[in-house]
Design a protein around this motif. Structure first.
Motif, PDB file in Angstrom:
ATOM      1  N   UNK A 191      -0.266  39.789  -5.499  1.00  0.00           N
ATOM      2  CA  UNK A 191      -0.045  40.275  -6.905  1.00  0.00           C
ATOM      3  C   UNK A 191      -0.838  41.760  -7.161  1.00  0.00           C
ATOM      4  N   UNK A 192      -1.888  42.012  -6.627  1.00  0.00           N
ATOM      5  CA  UNK A 192      -2.619  43.208  -7.041  1.00  0.00           C
ATOM      6  C   UNK A 192      -2.016  44.167  -6.479  1.00  0.00           C
ATOM      7  N   UNK A 193      -1.388  44.198  -5.327  1.00  0.00           N
ATOM      8  CA  UNK A 193      -0.639  45.360  -4.557  1.00  0.00           C
ATOM      9  C   UNK A 193       0.649  45.534  -5.475  1.00  0.00           C
ATOM     10  N   UNK A 194       1.253  44.580  -6.030  1.00  0.00           N
ATOM     11  CA  UNK A 194       2.339  45.002  -6.776  1.00  0.00           C
ATOM     12  C   UNK A 194       2.215  45.611  -8.124  1.00  0.00           C
ATOM     13  N   UNK A 195       0.938  45.405  -8.699  1.00  0.00           N
ATOM     14  CA  UNK A 195       0.454  46.035  -9.912  1.00  0.00           C
ATOM     15  C   UNK A 195       0.197  47.453  -9.634  1.00  0.00           C
ATOM     16  N   UNK A 196      -0.515  47.672  -8.370  1.00  0.00           N
ATOM     17  CA  UNK A 196      -0.794  49.011  -8.189  1.00  0.00           C
ATOM     18  C   UNK A 196       0.321  49.840  -7.855  1.00  0.00           C
ATOM     19  N   UNK A 197       1.375  49.128  -7.235  1.00  0.00           N
ATOM     20  CA  UNK A 197       2.623  49.860  -6.946  1.00  0.00           C
ATOM     21  C   UNK A 197       3.509  50.229  -8.142  1.00  0.00           C
ATOM     22  N   UNK A 198       3.369  48.954  -9.178  1.00  0.00           N
ATOM     23  CA  UNK A 198       3.969  49.488 -10.442  1.00  0.00           C
ATOM     24  C   UNK A 198       3.418  50.794 -11.221  1.00  0.00           C
ATOM     25  N   UNK A 199       2.122  50.549 -11.216  1.00  0.00           N
ATOM     26  CA  UNK A 199       1.382  51.995 -11.505  1.00  0.00           C
ATOM     27  C   UNK A 199       1.521  53.252 -10.782  1.00  0.00           C
TER      28      UNK A 199
END
Length: 395
Positions: free
Chosen positions: A47-55
């Motif tokens: 979940x954290x990696x997904x958010x960082x990737x989205x940003x």
């Protein structure tokens, strides 16, 4: 985790920063490795990696195709499209670089001056560089600017209290540059930032107790890291190794009555003895390594003796596990590193001398720019949610 957080939002912010720091400081790694390094569970890391990737702060890559056992874990890497502008004014030039997450130098330039640049010169040179660079790199996003100054920078407000070789006194250059660029500007002493860069990406990467000395056109500065923490001092002025009084055993070695270390161990003296003009460090290193001119060799040996005494004192007082030398100081050691290291140990107490390692700065000419960029990245690494798009310069 290295930050206390008492709310759900605070915990998530801390975890996002921890994951981003891992890939920034240690390079691309699998989700599985991130899970092991952070102690978080797999679903949280995903979940954290997904958010960082989205940003747009990290990118996910396909895992190694040769791996055959089990389900492969995606590789997470810092985004090369998120950068900091790094600036290092010196007495003869302004160096400007573009450093991406992960500590990669994408571009650098050197704007030469026949006199020390003024704060206005720095603002103008950096503004022109950023404007031109942005025009050719529309997809890349700038986090901020890191400014590495060879002088005393007040920690409270970033005022350059004194940069003697530049002729700067109580200069609010960070505020001036921020106003011109429309970007946040973080500022610190150049050698302190060099110490941070070598600790995170260079020769001191595996060490927690580090003495760093930097030799440049403006003299000798340094940084001190103890138990993994950069020591700044009460006002932010720690690390002025060049202003210490050197131990000179022979009067024949002294060139300045009552002089400080940087008066005696001095880049300009090397240039003058070698009959060189305003050359960069790469050219000076070639000459010093190859010279057989007896006058130049004698000056190298004189400066080595004085530097060795200063380093032996540092080993006795601070008990570092490594001493890192940057700039022309590394060139002095490189003339005969084995003899240099042995003499430092011989001049120190036996117990701390047994533990200490001496090395040249691994980042070379990039060390101060990478350190300056690290200052600019610090707010982002603490809170990835703070990242906002920056509009291009309007001039």
């Amino acid at each position: 985790m290295n930050e206390r957080a008492t709310t759900v939002e605070g915990v998530r912010r801390t975890n996002l920063g921890e994951v981003l720091r891992l890939v920034h400081h240690h390079g691309a790694r699998s989700r599985a490795t991130i899970t092991a390094d952070t102690g978080l569970n797999r679903s949280t890391v995903a979940d954290l990696v997904s958010e960082l990737a989205t940003r747009g702060l990290v990118v996910e890559q396909e895992p190694d195709a040769t791996r055959r056992v089990g389900r492969p874990s995606p590789i997470v890497a810092p985004s090369p499209d998120v950068v900091a502008i790094a600036v290092n004014p010196e007495v003869d030039a302004i160096e400007i670089g573009v450093i991406s997450l992960g500590g990669t130098v994408q571009e650098r330039t050197r704007v030469a001056f026949v006199r020390p640049p003024t704060p206005a010169d720095v603002v103008d040179a950096v503004s022109r560089f950023v404007e031109g660079w942005q025009a050719g790199s529309p997809r890349v996003r700038i986090v901020g600017v890191g400014l590495a100054v060879p002088g005393l920078v007040r920690a409270d407000d970033g005022i350059v209290r004194l940069a003697p070789h530049l002729g700067w006194h109580d200069e609010p250059i960070a505020d001036q540059l921020s106003a011109a660029l429309g970007l946040p500007v973080l500022i610190d002493n150049d050698a302190s930032l060099g110490a941070r860069a070598e600790r995170l990406f260079g020769a001191a990467r595996e060490h927690r107790d580090v003495v760093y000395l930097n030799g440049g056109a403006s003299g000798i500065g340094g940084g001190l890291i103890l138990d993994g923490q950069l020591i700044s001092g009460a006002g932010g002025y720690a690390g002025e190794w060049g202003q210490t009084r050197p131990g000179i055993l022979s009067d024949e070695d002294r060139r300045t009555d009552g002089g400080v270390l940087e008066d005696e161990v001095n880049r300009a003296r090397l240039l003058q003895t070698a009959r060189l003009g305003a050359v960069d460090d790469a050219a000076l290193a070639v000459v010093l390594a190859a010279t057989s001119d007896q006058g130049v060799v004698a000056e190298i040996d004189r400066q080595r003796r004085i530097l060795i005494a200063a380093l032996a004192n540092a080993v006795n007082v601070l008990n570092p596990s490594i001493v890192v030398l940057g700039g022309f100081l590394a060139m002095l050691r490189d003339r005969d590193p084995e003899a240099f290291d042995a003499d430092v140990r011989a001049g120190a107490l036996e117990a701390p001398a047994e533990q200490v390692e001496l090395r040249a700065a691994a980042l070379g000419a990039d060390r101060l720019l990478i350190g300056a960029a690290e200052a600019a990245f610090a707010p982002l690494l603490s809170d990835p949610n703070s990242f906002v798009e920056r509009a291009p310069l309007a001039r």
